[in-house]
Design an enzyme around this catalytic site. Structure first.
Site, PDB file in Angstrom:
ATOM      1  N   PRO A  80       1.020  -1.535   0.052  1.00  0.00           N
ATOM      2  CA  PRO A  80       0.171   0.118   0.149  1.00  0.00           C
ATOM      3  C   PRO A  80       0.926   1.268   0.054  1.00  0.00           C
ATOM      4  CG  PRO A  80      -0.637  -1.686   1.641  1.00  0.00           C
ATOM      5  CD  PRO A  80       0.552  -2.026   1.237  1.00  0.00           C
ATOM      6  N   GLY A  84       3.508   3.683   5.608  1.00  0.00           N
ATOM      7  CA  GLY A  84       4.486   3.410   6.413  1.00  0.00           C
ATOM      8  C   GLY A  84       5.157   2.130   6.162  1.00  0.00           C
ATOM      9  N   SER A  87       6.702   1.596   0.520  1.00  0.00           N
ATOM     10  CA  SER A  87       6.437   1.577  -0.916  1.00  0.00           C
ATOM     11  C   SER A  87       7.377   2.503  -1.784  1.00  0.00           C
ATOM     12  CB  SER A  87       4.801   1.686  -1.243  1.00  0.00           C
ATOM     13  OG  SER A  87       4.640   3.312  -0.881  1.00  0.00           O
ATOM     14  N   ASP A 130      14.699   3.160   4.876  1.00  0.00           N
ATOM     15  CA  ASP A 130      14.091   2.288   4.033  1.00  0.00           C
ATOM     16  C   ASP A 130      14.614   1.522   3.133  1.00  0.00           C
ATOM     17  OD1 ASP A 130      12.264   3.433   5.819  1.00  0.00           O
ATOM     18  OD2 ASP A 130      10.824   4.362   4.435  1.00  0.00           O
TER      19      ASP A 130
HETATM   20  C1  MEV Z   1       9.998   6.408   6.976  1.00  0.00           C
HETATM   21  O1  MEV Z   1       9.595   5.259   6.642  1.00  0.00           O
HETATM   22  C2  MEV Z   1      10.940   6.550   8.410  1.00  0.00           C
HETATM   23  C3  MEV Z   1      11.006   7.775   8.867  1.00  0.00           C
HETATM   24  O2  MEV Z   1      12.124   7.791   9.932  1.00  0.00           O
HETATM   25  C4  MEV Z   1      11.841   8.776   7.670  1.00  0.00           C
HETATM   26  C5  MEV Z   1      13.476   8.178   7.205  1.00  0.00           C
HETATM   27  O3  MEV Z   1      13.931   7.350   8.180  1.00  0.00           O
HETATM   28  O4  MEV Z   1      13.632   8.519   6.128  1.00  0.00           O
HETATM   29  C6  MEV Z   1      10.069   8.756   9.260  1.00  0.00           C
END
Ligand code: MEV
Length: 310
Positions: A80, A84, A87, A130
């Protein structure tokens, strides 16, 4: 033509704090994005012109890699969007694997490095969590210093992240998705502002870093009760940084009777929460009763891979 795919990810502990160089722990999951790429007269994505506005990660990926020729790109994904679950990283990493494969090579570290540059370019501020998780698969631990399982070190300004592969026990995770798409860039910028203005925010960021290390050690020793309590504390701290959402609180509360613990995962502001449980079905029902979409996911050891080349 070439096709490559890469997994989504869930952050178990440490999102947002990791952008400030604090430790964080994430794991790849069994949902993937696939990119097919073939030479073409004009650059398109799923039949539409490849513009920066519509496809910022692809445009930046091609630019940072320095690929000169137009491509016809097709994306298919079971992750999705803006939820979070990584993707955009999975899309970026799959694209970069295609571009490398088209030039006859494949190097994980360089995919992770360029992937991070792309996320920085599009989001303004980011950590490499990520893109490294999607590249490498399995459990990924980010630390200030180098430790066992070291993969690579990525630096940006005064911040540096040492990325490690780490083994995590089998876990059942339920993801509760609010259906609210919240782009990461503005959420990260909001935390940055708060951290500049308020000492409590900086304190919360430091505590999240320590929770990550305590959480890893709880998970590694099989103490799911402690890991769950740490997830709950991490959730409260993320709320204090302004990245929560009332629906996420609802889902966390609804899942509590059947879970060790739950917290928002990823950038927040909507998006998703995760719940550590050995009773996933009642958790799914509890989240769906509150209007969410729920997925039972398992961890995935396979990172980015070239699926087809012809
Ligand atoms: C996003 O999945 C994770 C955050 O910590 C941003 C990042 O680490 O680039 C919010």
């Amino acid at each position: 033509m070439v096709a490559a795919s890469a997994p989504g990810k869930l952050i178990l502990f440490g999102e947002h704090a990791v952008v400030f160089g604090e430790p964080a722990l994430s794991v790849a999951i069994d949902l993937r994005t696939r990119v097919d790429a073939a030479s073409a007269q004009t650059a398109t994505v799923n039949g539409r012109p490849l513009t920066r506005q519509e496809f910022p990660y692809l445009e930046a990926g091609i630019r940072h890699h320095g690929f000169p020729d137009p491509l016809s790109i097709t994306i298919s994904s079971s992750i999705p969007k803006a939820a979070g679950m990584g993707s955009s990283a999975a899309l970026t990493v799959s694209l970069l694997a295609c571009l490398q494969a088209l030039r006859g090579s494949m190097n994980m570290e360089s995919i992770a490095r360029t992937g991070f540059e792309v996320e920085l370019d599009v989001q303004g501020r980011a950590s490499p969590i990520d893109t490294t998780t999607s590249t490498q698969g399995g459990g990924i631990l980010l630390l200030k210093e180098r430790s066992d399982g070291f993969l690579w070190r990525i630096e940006r300004g005064d911040r540096a992240w040492n990325l490690h592969s780490c083994s995590l026990p089998e876990m059942i995770l339920v993801v509760g998705n609010t259906g609210i798409e919240a782009p990461t860039g503005p959420l990260v910028a909001g935390v940055q502002k708060l951290a500049e203005a308020r000492a409590e925010a900086r304190k919360a960021i430091g505590r999240i870093g320590r929770i990550t290390l305590e959480g890893l050690s709880a998970l590694s020793s099989g103490d799911l009760e402690l890991a769950g309590r740490l997830m709950e504390e991490n959730h409260v701290l993320l709320n204090s940084l302004g990245v929560g959402h009332p629906l996420l609180d609802d889902f966390v509360e609804a899942s509590r009777p059947y879970s060790y613990g739950a917290k928002l995962t990823g950038a927040g502001g909507g998006g998703s929460m995760i719940c550590l449980t050995d009773r996933p079905e009642p958790v799914v029902r509890a989240i769906e009763d509150r209007g969410g979409r729920a997925f039972i996911v398992s961890t995935e050891s396979r990172g980015v891979a070239v699926d087809e080349q012809g």
